[in-house]
Structures are given as structure tokens and as C-alpha cells.
Design an enzyme around this catalytic site. Structure first.
Site, PDB file in Angstrom:
ATOM      1  N   GLY A   1       0.829  -1.195   0.000  1.00 43.62           N
ATOM      2  CA  GLY A   1       0.000   0.000   0.000  1.00 43.62           C
ATOM      3  C   GLY A   1       0.863   1.244   0.000  1.00 43.62           C
ATOM      4  CD  GLU A   2       4.034   2.886   3.105  1.00 45.35           C
ATOM      5  OE1 GLU A   2       4.942   3.411   2.407  1.00 45.35           O
ATOM      6  OE2 GLU A   2       4.272   2.327   4.188  1.00 45.35           O
ATOM      7  N   GLY A   3       0.837   3.672  -1.766  1.00 49.48           N
ATOM      8  CA  GLY A   3       1.093   4.245  -3.084  1.00 49.48           C
ATOM      9  C   GLY A   3       2.356   3.697  -3.703  1.00 49.48           C
TER      10      GLY A   3
END
EC number: 2.4.2.21
Length: 356
Positions: free
Chosen positions: A316-318
Site C-alpha cells: 500500500g502507501e502508493g
């Protein structure tokens, strides 16, 4: 000041003529037609985006990471303490998390945005906080509809402001303990899939606790009764502030006629919401990687998307969006820097789509 309704109304359609010109140009480059595969299709997609002025190009790049906590954490659906959201948001401001390292490698600036962290304000983080965490979707709605609409509009405006300052490629990311649970609920609602089909391990949830997570998602849907034809209803009832924030980035970028790179499973759920709210958003979305989270295939099939990367990632997080930014730049480089067949004394048989 533009309202959410006006923003959605003003999302432009892709420029079909620009796309046709781009395809013709690509077919005349120094290669057999079609031999660069999806890179060619990506360049054509970019050419159709009005914010890029009819040609594939990348100016400034921005990663917008939406950070928020979730009341459903109380249901035992995550192994990490809730405070990790605030700790990691602070680490992002120092550039030490996964997305920050990958974004720096790609030349993108990371915007860490607090839309609902359950902690004191964090220096260096953009403040769009709605509340200290959203409601527990297992017992009631995540937020009110008015809260969801206000956050969608605020994030969309922020995105458009960045576009005015030269950003032409956006990536979305999120940070929030337990947030794969509302994401799974949203995917279940939008795709009509049972929770068992879309609930995964998130951040390493032990297999012994998966059944509880499935039950929580089912309860959330049964209690809140979200309308799958109303994207804002789904976001407000079984979503979360971070998921609303990512949806807002997609709406804002589309309003400016600019591309958005999705990340993983969490962003797929937001993309489903964005496309339900405004189907005109879809041509501006670019899938980055195939998330290892269980419900990824179902969500992507509903979006009719095939990601460019298969890396078994689920951070996640980008992180996946940042990793795919060079692919977008490669499509632009191909378009502008390759030589042309007409100037090379090479004549290819018609219909030859295979490299020699």
C-alpha cells in the site's frame, strides 16, 4: 467556488481526434506496428487527456497519500496497533517509508495528507482531518454523507491546485490500520461478491482471524445497507476517510483532464467508487500493479483493468503507483524520441505486428 456537482459535471471526455493522431504517429515509428504492446496503448490513452494538450507528456509528478484511522480496528481485524498510522505518517514526512523511497526514485513529490488520523496533529503533514478516525462500520456508518461530500470536494480542489502548479501525473496511496476491511466491504458491495471472496490478510493478519474479518465485513454491509448504485453512499457507510480521499484525487485529476496511477487493493475500491460517482473518470485511471490482496482480481475485473506490473506487492502507501511512474514516462519517451519509418528506408509488409 466550484461545488462537487459542478466539478463532476465538468469532467471532460477524452479527445478522440488526438488519440487517433497519436495512434497514426505511433504506427509510423521505427518498429513493426503494435510491437511495443501496451506501451503504445498507454501513449494513446495519455494523448486523449485534455490536460496534456493532445500529446503524451509528464511534467511534475505527485503522490497523494491519504492517512486515516478506522473505528473497525476495534473488531480485531488488524494486527498492528492503531498508533502505527500516526507513526508511519510521521515517517513519511522524513522520507523513510516504502512509498517515499520509490517516489524519490521516480522523481515524484509525496504529499502526506491527514484526513482522519486518531492522534495529535503531525508536523509536516497536510491537514484535511475530518475527525480522529471514522466510525466503526460493524455497528454503523463510517461517516455522514455530508462529511464524505465535503472531503471529496476538498481533496479534488487540492488536486486541481497541484495541476495548476504544473503536476501532470498523479499517484494515489493510503495509510491506515485496518483499512483493508472497509476496502473489502466496498469491493463486495460494488461487485456483488460475497465477503469471503474479497477479504484477504491485509498487513499479515493470521489465518485464524480471517473468518472474523469476513464476518465483520458481512455485518457492516447488513447493518448499513449501502446502495451499490450510489458511490458516495457506499463510501460514507462502509468506507473510510482515506478511501474517500483517494476517490477525491481521482475526481479532481479527471476534472483537470490528467492521469492518475492507481496503487493496490485499497485504491481499486476507491476507483470503483469514483467510477460509480462519475463514469467519466474511468479514462483517466491507469492501473499500476496487481495487488497480492485476495480481492484484487475481482475488483480489477469489475473495473476492466489489467495492471502493468505483477510484483506480488501488498504494502500500500502508493508504492505500486510510484513504481509505475517510469512506465508512463517510457510511453512518452517512445512517442517523442523514436525515429520514423518514413525516414529510415525501411518498408514493412502491411499487418506486420511482430518484432523482427
Amino acid at each position: 467556488m466550484q461545488t462537487l456537482h459542478a466539478l463532476l459535471r465538468d469532467i471532460p471526455a477524452p479527445d478522440a481526434e488526438a488519440m487517433a493522431r497519436a495512434q497514426q504517429h505511433i504506427d509510423g515509428l521505427l518498429k513493426p506496428p503494435g510491437s511495443l504492446g501496451r506501451l503504445e496503448a498507454l501513449a494513446v490513452q495519455l494523448a486523449g487527456m485534455p490536460g496534456l494538450n493532445g500529446t503524451p507528456q509528464v511534467g511534475e509528478k505527485a503522490m497523494l497519500v491519504m492517512c486515516a484511522d478506522h473505528g473497525v480496528w476495534d473488531e480485531g481485524v488488524a494486527v498492528s496497533p492503531k498508533i502505527v498510522t500516526a507513526i508511519q505518517a510521521a515517517n513519511m514526512t522524513r522520507g523513510t517509508t516504502g512509498v517515499c523511497v520509490l517516489a524519490a526514485q521516480a522523481g515524484a513529490k509525496v504529499h502526506v495528507i491527514d484526513v482522519g488520523i486518531d492522534a495529535e496533529p503531525i508536523p509536516g503533514v497536510v491537514d484535511m482531518r475530518v475527525a480522529r478516525g471514522c466510525g466503526n462500520i460493524a455497528v454503523g456508518p463510517a461517516m455522514s454523507r455530508s462529511q464524505a461530500e465535503a472531503l471529496l470536494l476538498e481533496v479534488s480542489r487540492y488536486t486541481c491546485d497541484l495541476a495548476q502548479r504544473g503536476v501532470t501525473l498523479f499517484g494515489v496511496g493510503e495509510l491506515g490500520m485496518a483499512n483493508t476491511t472497509p476496502a473489502a466491504a466496498m469491493v463486495s458491495v460494488f461487485t456483488g461478491s460475497d465477503a469471503k471472496e474479497v477479504v484477504g490478510i491485509g498487513a499479515n493478519l493470521p489465518p485464524s482471524r480471517i473468518d472474523n474479518k469476513v464476518d465483520v465485513v458481512r455485518r457492516a454491509i447488513a447493518i448499513n445497507q449501502p446502495n451499490p448504485r450510489d458511490g458516495i453512499d457506499v463510501l460514507s457507510k462502509v468506507g473510510g476517510f482515506d478511501l474517500v480521499g483517494m476517490t477525491g484525487v481521482m475526481l479532481g485529476a479527471a476534472r483537470c483532464g490528467l492521469p492518475v496511477l492507481l496503487d493496490g487493493f485499497l485504491s481499486y475500491s476507491a476507483a470503483l467508487a469514483a467510477c460509480q460517482i462519475a463514469p467519466a473518470v474511468r479514462p483517466y485511471l491507469i492501473p499500476s500493479h496487481f495487488s497480492a490482496e485476495k480481492g484484487a482480481r475481482i475488483a480489477l475485473a469489475h473495473l476492466s483493468m489489467e495492471p502493468y506490473l505483477h510484483m506480488a506487492m501488498r504494502l500500500g502507501e502508493g508504492s505500486g503507483a510510484a513504481l509505475a511512474m517510469p512506465i508512463v514516462e517510457a510511453a512518452c519517451a517512445m512517442f517523442h524520441n523514436m525515429g520514423e519509418l518514413a525516414a529510415s528506408n525501411i518498408v514493412l509488409p502491411e499487418g506486420n505486428a511482430n518484432a523482427t
